[in-house]
Design a protein around this motif. Sequence first.
Motif, PDB file in Angstrom:
ATOM      1  N   LEU A 130      42.010 -16.405  62.891  1.00 17.83           N
ATOM      2  CA  LEU A 130      42.123 -16.780  61.485  1.00 17.83           C
ATOM      3  C   LEU A 130      40.714 -16.789  60.916  1.00 17.83           C
ATOM      4  O   LEU A 130      39.802 -17.385  61.508  1.00 17.83           O
ATOM      5  CB  LEU A 130      42.771 -18.156  61.329  1.00 17.83           C
ATOM      6  CG  LEU A 130      44.142 -18.363  61.988  1.00 17.83           C
ATOM      7  CD1 LEU A 130      44.666 -19.764  61.710  1.00 17.83           C
ATOM      8  CD2 LEU A 130      45.138 -17.323  61.501  1.00 17.83           C
ATOM      9  N   CYS A 131      40.534 -16.175  59.759  1.00 16.11           N
ATOM     10  CA  CYS A 131      39.176 -15.981  59.255  1.00 16.11           C
ATOM     11  C   CYS A 131      39.108 -16.218  57.748  1.00 16.11           C
ATOM     12  O   CYS A 131      39.963 -15.730  56.997  1.00 16.11           O
ATOM     13  CB  CYS A 131      38.708 -14.561  59.590  1.00 16.11           C
ATOM     14  SG  CYS A 131      37.002 -14.197  59.082  1.00 16.11           S
ATOM     15  N   ARG A 132      38.088 -16.968  57.327  1.00 17.46           N
ATOM     16  CA  ARG A 132      37.792 -17.148  55.903  1.00 17.46           C
ATOM     17  C   ARG A 132      36.938 -15.965  55.432  1.00 17.46           C
ATOM     18  O   ARG A 132      36.241 -15.321  56.231  1.00 17.46           O
ATOM     19  CB  ARG A 132      37.038 -18.458  55.698  1.00 17.46           C
ATOM     20  CG  ARG A 132      37.858 -19.683  56.038  1.00 17.46           C
ATOM     21  CD  ARG A 132      38.821 -20.042  54.919  1.00 17.46           C
ATOM     22  NE  ARG A 132      38.102 -20.658  53.818  1.00 17.46           N
ATOM     23  CZ  ARG A 132      38.285 -20.347  52.538  1.00 17.46           C
ATOM     24  NH1 ARG A 132      39.129 -19.390  52.212  1.00 17.46           N
ATOM     25  NH2 ARG A 132      37.613 -20.961  51.592  1.00 17.46           N
ATOM     26  N   PRO A 133      36.928 -15.685  54.131  1.00 19.71           N
ATOM     27  CA  PRO A 133      36.092 -14.583  53.619  1.00 19.71           C
ATOM     28  C   PRO A 133      34.623 -14.762  53.989  1.00 19.71           C
ATOM     29  O   PRO A 133      33.929 -13.797  54.324  1.00 19.71           O
ATOM     30  CB  PRO A 133      36.308 -14.643  52.110  1.00 19.71           C
ATOM     31  CG  PRO A 133      37.662 -15.281  51.956  1.00 19.71           C
ATOM     32  CD  PRO A 133      37.764 -16.278  53.075  1.00 19.71           C
ATOM     33  N   ASP A 167      40.975 -17.292  49.241  1.00 22.06           N
ATOM     34  CA  ASP A 167      41.092 -18.231  48.111  1.00 22.06           C
ATOM     35  C   ASP A 167      41.688 -17.532  46.898  1.00 22.06           C
ATOM     36  O   ASP A 167      42.586 -18.061  46.235  1.00 22.06           O
ATOM     37  CB  ASP A 167      39.720 -18.801  47.757  1.00 22.06           C
ATOM     38  CG  ASP A 167      39.202 -19.747  48.832  1.00 22.06           C
ATOM     39  OD1 ASP A 167      40.009 -20.562  49.325  1.00 22.06           O
ATOM     40  OD2 ASP A 167      38.015 -19.662  49.175  1.00 22.06           O
ATOM     41  N   ASN A 168      41.176 -16.341  46.624  1.00 19.73           N
ATOM     42  CA  ASN A 168      41.618 -15.578  45.449  1.00 19.73           C
ATOM     43  C   ASN A 168      42.668 -14.566  45.904  1.00 19.73           C
ATOM     44  O   ASN A 168      42.370 -13.412  46.183  1.00 19.73           O
ATOM     45  CB  ASN A 168      40.412 -14.878  44.812  1.00 19.73           C
ATOM     46  CG  ASN A 168      40.788 -14.134  43.553  1.00 19.73           C
ATOM     47  OD1 ASN A 168      41.772 -14.479  42.886  1.00 19.73           O
ATOM     48  ND2 ASN A 168      40.019 -13.116  43.206  1.00 19.73           N
ATOM     49  N   PHE A 169      43.926 -15.020  45.970  1.00 17.33           N
ATOM     50  CA  PHE A 169      45.003 -14.219  46.540  1.00 17.33           C
ATOM     51  C   PHE A 169      45.604 -13.325  45.446  1.00 17.33           C
ATOM     52  O   PHE A 169      46.447 -13.746  44.664  1.00 17.33           O
ATOM     53  CB  PHE A 169      46.072 -15.138  47.129  1.00 17.33           C
ATOM     54  CG  PHE A 169      47.139 -14.423  47.900  1.00 17.33           C
ATOM     55  CD1 PHE A 169      46.863 -13.818  49.122  1.00 17.33           C
ATOM     56  CD2 PHE A 169      48.440 -14.356  47.411  1.00 17.33           C
ATOM     57  CE1 PHE A 169      47.850 -13.167  49.843  1.00 17.33           C
ATOM     58  CE2 PHE A 169      49.429 -13.706  48.114  1.00 17.33           C
ATOM     59  CZ  PHE A 169      49.141 -13.105  49.329  1.00 17.33           C
ATOM     60  N   THR A 170      45.133 -12.081  45.389  1.00 17.76           N
ATOM     61  CA  THR A 170      45.598 -11.118  44.388  1.00 17.76           C
ATOM     62  C   THR A 170      45.880  -9.788  45.081  1.00 17.76           C
ATOM     63  O   THR A 170      45.448  -9.573  46.224  1.00 17.76           O
ATOM     64  CB  THR A 170      44.531 -10.906  43.302  1.00 17.76           C
ATOM     65  OG1 THR A 170      43.379 -10.269  43.899  1.00 17.76           O
ATOM     66  CG2 THR A 170      44.127 -12.231  42.661  1.00 17.76           C
ATOM     67  N   ALA A 179      42.303  -6.228  58.342  1.00 13.73           N
ATOM     68  CA  ALA A 179      43.065  -7.456  58.527  1.00 13.73           C
ATOM     69  C   ALA A 179      44.519  -7.117  58.834  1.00 13.73           C
ATOM     70  O   ALA A 179      45.101  -6.225  58.217  1.00 13.73           O
ATOM     71  CB  ALA A 179      42.980  -8.336  57.278  1.00 13.73           C
ATOM     72  N   ARG A 180      45.101  -7.851  59.779  1.00 13.67           N
ATOM     73  CA  ARG A 180      46.519  -7.668  60.090  1.00 13.67           C
ATOM     74  C   ARG A 180      47.380  -8.283  59.000  1.00 13.67           C
ATOM     75  O   ARG A 180      48.499  -7.858  58.754  1.00 13.67           O
ATOM     76  CB  ARG A 180      46.818  -8.306  61.452  1.00 13.67           C
ATOM     77  CG  ARG A 180      48.263  -8.287  61.895  1.00 13.67           C
ATOM     78  CD  ARG A 180      48.860  -6.923  61.994  1.00 13.67           C
ATOM     79  NE  ARG A 180      48.084  -6.008  62.824  1.00 13.67           N
ATOM     80  CZ  ARG A 180      48.476  -4.763  63.084  1.00 13.67           C
ATOM     81  NH1 ARG A 180      49.596  -4.289  62.550  1.00 13.67           N
ATOM     82  NH2 ARG A 180      47.738  -3.981  63.836  1.00 13.67           N
ATOM     83  N   GLY A 181      46.857  -9.317  58.317  1.00 13.27           N
ATOM     84  CA  GLY A 181      47.567  -9.951  57.227  1.00 13.27           C
ATOM     85  C   GLY A 181      46.608 -10.722  56.351  1.00 13.27           C
ATOM     86  O   GLY A 181      45.495 -11.090  56.779  1.00 13.27           O
ATOM     87  N   VAL A 182      46.995 -10.971  55.099  1.00 14.68           N
ATOM     88  CA  VAL A 182      46.206 -11.767  54.163  1.00 14.68           C
ATOM     89  C   VAL A 182      47.122 -12.821  53.575  1.00 14.68           C
ATOM     90  O   VAL A 182      48.221 -12.507  53.103  1.00 14.68           O
ATOM     91  CB  VAL A 182      45.611 -10.892  53.034  1.00 14.68           C
ATOM     92  CG1 VAL A 182      44.746 -11.746  52.102  1.00 14.68           C
ATOM     93  CG2 VAL A 182      44.794  -9.734  53.606  1.00 14.68           C
ATOM     94  N   VAL A 183      46.709 -14.100  53.634  1.00 19.01           N
ATOM     95  CA  VAL A 183      47.528 -15.181  53.089  1.00 19.01           C
ATOM     96  C   VAL A 183      46.651 -16.099  52.253  1.00 19.01           C
ATOM     97  O   VAL A 183      45.429 -16.168  52.460  1.00 19.01           O
ATOM     98  CB  VAL A 183      48.207 -16.000  54.215  1.00 19.01           C
ATOM     99  CG1 VAL A 183      49.128 -15.130  55.048  1.00 19.01           C
ATOM    100  CG2 VAL A 183      47.170 -16.662  55.100  1.00 19.01           C
ATOM    101  N   PRO A 184      47.248 -16.822  51.297  1.00 19.84           N
ATOM    102  CA  PRO A 184      46.464 -17.807  50.534  1.00 19.84           C
ATOM    103  C   PRO A 184      45.957 -18.901  51.462  1.00 19.84           C
ATOM    104  O   PRO A 184      46.679 -19.368  52.351  1.00 19.84           O
ATOM    105  CB  PRO A 184      47.481 -18.352  49.525  1.00 19.84           C
ATOM    106  CG  PRO A 184      48.585 -17.346  49.481  1.00 19.84           C
ATOM    107  CD  PRO A 184      48.642 -16.733  50.825  1.00 19.84           C
ATOM    108  N   ASP A 234      45.599 -22.005  51.078  1.00 25.05           N
ATOM    109  CA  ASP A 234      46.257 -23.308  50.997  1.00 25.05           C
ATOM    110  C   ASP A 234      47.764 -23.242  51.255  1.00 25.05           C
ATOM    111  O   ASP A 234      48.459 -24.248  51.097  1.00 25.05           O
ATOM    112  CB  ASP A 234      46.002 -23.944  49.622  1.00 25.05           C
ATOM    113  CG  ASP A 234      46.465 -23.047  48.479  1.00 25.05           C
ATOM    114  OD1 ASP A 234      46.913 -21.905  48.753  1.00 25.05           O
ATOM    115  OD2 ASP A 234      46.384 -23.480  47.320  1.00 25.05           O
ATOM    116  N   ASP A 235      48.289 -22.090  51.651  1.00 25.31           N
ATOM    117  CA  ASP A 235      49.737 -21.951  51.875  1.00 25.31           C
ATOM    118  C   ASP A 235      50.028 -21.984  53.374  1.00 25.31           C
ATOM    119  O   ASP A 235      50.019 -20.960  54.052  1.00 25.31           O
ATOM    120  CB  ASP A 235      50.244 -20.646  51.246  1.00 25.31           C
ATOM    121  CG  ASP A 235      51.764 -20.629  51.142  1.00 25.31           C
ATOM    122  OD1 ASP A 235      52.425 -21.279  51.977  1.00 25.31           O
ATOM    123  OD2 ASP A 235      52.289 -19.946  50.233  1.00 25.31           O
TER     124      ASP A 235
END
Length: 690
Positions: free
Chosen positions: A58-61, A89-92, A104-109, A111-112
Amino acid sequence: MSYALDNLRLLIAHDSQDEAEQLMNALRNAGRATRAQLALGEDDLVRALKGGAWELMLCRPTFGDSSFESVMSHLNRLGKAIPVILLEDNFTPDTIKAGMSLGARGVVPNDDRDLLSLMVDRVIEFLRLRKELQHSEIVRHDAEKRLSLLMDQSRDAIAYVLDGMHIHANDNYVEMFGYESADDLAGVPIMDMVSASDHAKLKQLLRSRAQDESQTHELECKGVNTEGSEFDATFTFSASTYDGEACTQIVIRAAGVDENEMAERLQEMSQKDQVTGLFSRSWFMDRVDESVAQAANEGRLSTVLYLRLDDFEHHQSGLGLDGADDILKSVAEWLRAEVGEAHLARVDGEDFAVLQPVADMDEAAELAETLRAGIETLMPEVAAKTVHVTASVGVSFVREDARSSQETLTTALKCCNQAQRENAGKGNAVKVHDPMDDVAAGSSEAVAMQVRQALEQGAFNLRYQPLMSLEDEADHAFEVFVNLPQKQGEAMEAKEFMPVAADQGLVGKIDRWVVLNAMRAAAAFSEPVSLVLNLNGASLADATLADWLGKAMRAAKMDGSRVTFQFSEGDAATYLKQAGAFAEKVKALGCGISISRFGGGLDPFKLFQHIPATMVKFEGSFTQELSKAEGRERLTSIIKQVKEGNRKTVVGFVESAAQMQALWTLGGVDYLQGYYLQAPMDKLEIPDAA
């Protein structure tokens, strides 16, 4: 073969330790057992990637002085195929696209947590499928080797064609058409092998195959060699693969072939594994079928041993498929010499099986242990390297009531899977099947009934395992364990019946039974001893427990200074306030507090802010990793931090002289515990070596 990830090895690259702990707790609460490590910056990241085998990241930007882009660069540089989920943080749509494009295998918000849990489940499924695909590729590779050998030894002329061009042929085919080698034939159209007068028939056949390649077609025609001479031939076309690619196989049957002889040869080839020379699974199942019949008719007991080489994927990735095959050959050769006349086969990728008549279950267990220990010391030389190989062994039995060969082999496989989960998931263990295992595993109602009866009748069994003090030989301390005796077979361990007891609300009663009876045994013992008594999380939530313990200690005439209450790091984190309040109350009674399985979380030292622990018992994987320099360094570091609070330290799971020697010289360790020193005993006594 089906793969499962029972304990997820998770690396978290994050800029906040508190949020990282929340992520891990969220995954645990969702039912995902995890062992995590936190990287707060570039140096932490590189150290973790080089020193650990991670299954998910799991990785932050950005985190510390590093970033997601840097993570992907390091993964590529180090050749690590770790799936990464980006916590954005900026999930667009743009950030999703950017993250996925970088790997990335996946991108999630960020806080979700619910979406993160779903994404983790999907990545775990991806990992499972990837492992199964790798296994399938190995099986296919083995099958192609077998096919290539069969083809080379065949008296028929055989070739493989792709898009109408030859890609491979055996010597008989090459010689039949007048070529010097298979390389000279490569790229030559199949049309050149047939007389011009039969080109129309061949074209019609090829059109038919284009519509349905699964069918087998025959063409009687005139073949033509490089000198232009024609000869009668029957070409048989069928679907096949070569070097992993779908193609067409052409067989021209040799004249005067004895069909019975060929059938026998094919049968023999199909029953032999071409890598190891051992018999195949189908042959082995026939032998087990025979054993089942003998057991029913003659009452003859036999055992099936299912052996799987541990961590074989590591060997495959490090040595390649050919190197892995060399390991299999070495193990097969040793097994063949070791088991003698017993039936031996390679039943799957890195799996072997042995069928052997035995006098009783103990003989089967001894054989399994002999094979396990022998493989551990085998040390084959592969690619100029000495390879350390271990195996896990599952043992089942062909009894008079055996139903089928498949059931017997499946039972052995399940036991092998259980053995592989031993030693912190590293295997190198033996698991012998007991009929009572089926009842215990299949019926929680039956287990709950046994627990209630044991509470009513006082039928639990206490076991005492010494803690060897490295400073004071007169310090006789024992950790107390509990099991549930069975009418047949071995006693049921706490880890098997405690989950059922927890569902039935019986855990607190069991803990009180253990505490009271252990203190009575200690008070009656001829010499002063100290006890470490394990408590479950449900007991920590019982506000009346501490007062009851005070009364129980007075009744047993047990001094508080000789009692330490122990609960796990996971329970301490889950019941943090209750654990802190309980600790303060028993501290007033003069008792100690120990936290077991310490070091599995991201920041276990935070627990000390709430719980006045006087001792910790480290998580078992620390002992298993002592053979690695980074493992020793990590344990040294965590011991140093623990000792800053004047706490005692216990290192358990000591299973070898090498581990004991390493811990003896490590510094900061107060107690050692493990089967190498002394297995748990049925009664309280001071071992001779203590």
